[in-house]
Design a protein around this motif. Structure first.
Motif, PDB file in Angstrom:
ATOM      1  N   TYR A  27       0.811  -1.206   0.000  1.00 20.88           N
ATOM      2  CA  TYR A  27       0.000   0.000   0.000  1.00 20.88           C
ATOM      3  C   TYR A  27       0.847   1.260   0.000  1.00 20.88           C
ATOM      4  O   TYR A  27       1.229   1.780   1.027  1.00 20.88           O
ATOM      5  N   VAL A  28       1.183   1.724  -1.193  1.00 22.09           N
ATOM      6  CA  VAL A  28       1.797   3.039  -1.326  1.00 22.09           C
ATOM      7  C   VAL A  28       0.842   3.844  -2.168  1.00 22.09           C
ATOM      8  O   VAL A  28       0.674   3.582  -3.345  1.00 22.09           O
ATOM      9  N   ARG A  29       0.184   4.782  -1.571  1.00 23.53           N
ATOM     10  CA  ARG A  29      -0.839   5.530  -2.284  1.00 23.53           C
ATOM     11  C   ARG A  29      -0.208   6.403  -3.353  1.00 23.53           C
ATOM     12  O   ARG A  29       0.903   6.881  -3.214  1.00 23.53           O
ATOM     13  N   SER A  30      -0.974   6.610  -4.398  1.00 22.49           N
ATOM     14  CA  SER A  30      -0.458   7.404  -5.509  1.00 22.49           C
ATOM     15  C   SER A  30      -0.187   8.831  -5.089  1.00 22.49           C
ATOM     16  O   SER A  30       0.503   9.565  -5.783  1.00 22.49           O
ATOM     17  N   ASN A  31      -0.720   9.256  -3.947  1.00 19.83           N
ATOM     18  CA  ASN A  31      -0.465  10.638  -3.548  1.00 19.83           C
ATOM     19  C   ASN A  31       0.659  10.761  -2.528  1.00 19.83           C
ATOM     20  O   ASN A  31       0.838  11.789  -1.920  1.00 19.83           O
ATOM     21  N   ASP A  32       1.383   9.692  -2.358  1.00 19.33           N
ATOM     22  CA  ASP A  32       2.577   9.799  -1.537  1.00 19.33           C
ATOM     23  C   ASP A  32       3.741  10.279  -2.398  1.00 19.33           C
ATOM     24  O   ASP A  32       3.808   9.991  -3.586  1.00 19.33           O
ATOM     25  N   CYS A  33       4.648  10.981  -1.793  1.00 21.21           N
ATOM     26  CA  CYS A  33       5.829  11.494  -2.479  1.00 21.21           C
ATOM     27  C   CYS A  33       6.903  10.415  -2.463  1.00 21.21           C
ATOM     28  O   CYS A  33       7.053   9.703  -1.470  1.00 21.21           O
ATOM     29  N   MET A  34       7.630  10.301  -3.549  1.00 20.51           N
ATOM     30  CA  MET A  34       8.705   9.314  -3.608  1.00 20.51           C
ATOM     31  C   MET A  34       9.994   9.985  -4.029  1.00 20.51           C
ATOM     32  O   MET A  34       9.980  10.989  -4.748  1.00 20.51           O
ATOM     33  N   GLY A  35      11.089   9.407  -3.565  1.00 20.89           N
ATOM     34  CA  GLY A  35      12.358  10.027  -3.875  1.00 20.89           C
ATOM     35  C   GLY A  35      13.492   9.038  -3.957  1.00 20.89           C
ATOM     36  O   GLY A  35      13.367   7.873  -3.547  1.00 20.89           O
ATOM     37  N   TRP A  36      14.591   9.508  -4.511  1.00 18.55           N
ATOM     38  CA  TRP A  36      15.843   8.765  -4.553  1.00 18.55           C
ATOM     39  C   TRP A  36      16.861   9.466  -3.663  1.00 18.55           C
ATOM     40  O   TRP A  36      16.988  10.698  -3.711  1.00 18.55           O
ATOM     41  N   ALA A  74       0.915   3.788 -13.428  1.00 17.40           N
ATOM     42  CA  ALA A  74       0.254   3.130 -12.299  1.00 17.40           C
ATOM     43  C   ALA A  74       0.822   3.598 -10.973  1.00 17.40           C
ATOM     44  O   ALA A  74       0.225   3.351  -9.920  1.00 17.40           O
ATOM     45  N   GLY A  75       1.980   4.252 -11.041  1.00 15.82           N
ATOM     46  CA  GLY A  75       2.599   4.721  -9.810  1.00 15.82           C
ATOM     47  C   GLY A  75       3.257   3.617  -9.005  1.00 15.82           C
ATOM     48  O   GLY A  75       3.601   3.817  -7.835  1.00 15.82           O
ATOM     49  N   SER A  76       3.478   2.470  -9.632  1.00 16.35           N
ATOM     50  CA  SER A  76       4.049   1.359  -8.881  1.00 16.35           C
ATOM     51  C   SER A  76       5.548   1.206  -9.093  1.00 16.35           C
ATOM     52  O   SER A  76       6.190   0.420  -8.401  1.00 16.35           O
TER      53      SER A  76
END
Length: 124
Positions: A27-36, A74-76
Motif C-alpha cells: 500500500y503506497v498511495r499514488s499521492n505519496d511522495c517518492m524520492g531517490w 500506475a505509480g508502482s
C-alpha cells in the motif's frame, strides 16, 4: 506490508549512464511522495531527486541536468535515469516514500518507507 525494491546499480566508467528502478508493492498511495537518495562511504545520506503525486520534481544541484526521476502511470515503479555519471556519484542509492500524502522533497527525514538500496560505482 509495503516493500520497496531497487535494482539497476552497477559499476560504470565516468560519462556512462545507468537507470535505477524501484518497484513498490503493498500500500503506497499514488499521492505519496517518492524520492531517490544516496549515501557515499563516510558521508551522510543526501537527497538526489523526488517526485510528487502530480509529477512535480525536484533535484539536488549536483545532479541537475544529468539525472531524471520518473514513475510509471500506475505509480508502482519509480525510475532514476542517470547520465554523464561522475566518480562523485558513487554511492548506495535508495528509493523512499512518504506516508499519508506528505510532501518529502529532498529531506530524508520526511520519508518513512525505504528500500535496501542498489550500489552505483563510477570509475574515472
Amino acid at each position: 506490508q509495503v516493500r520497496l525494491v531497487e535494482s539497476g546499480g552497477d559499476a560504470v566508467q565516468a560519462g556512462g549512464s545507468l537507470r535505477l528502478t524501484c518497484v513498490h508493492s503493498g500500500y503506497v498511495r499514488s499521492n505519496d511522495c517518492m524520492g531517490w537518495f544516496r549515501q557515499a562511504p563516510g558521508k551522510e545520506r543526501e537527497g538526489v531527486a523526488s517526485i510528487t503525486r502530480d509529477g512535480s520534481t525536484i533535484y539536488a544541484e549536483s545532479v541537475k541536468g544529468r539525472f531524471t526521476i520518473s514513475k510509471d502511470n500506475a505509480g508502482s515503479t519509480l525510475y532514476l535515469q542517470m547520465n554523464t555519471l561522475k566518480p562523485e556519484d558513487t554511492a548506495m542509492y535508495s528509493c523512499a516514500a512518504t506516508v499519508h500524502g506528505r510532501y518529502g522533497g529532498l529531506d530524508p527525514n520526511a520519508y518513512h518507507l525505504w528500500g535496501q538500496g542498489t550500489r552505483v560505482t563510477v570509475s574515472s
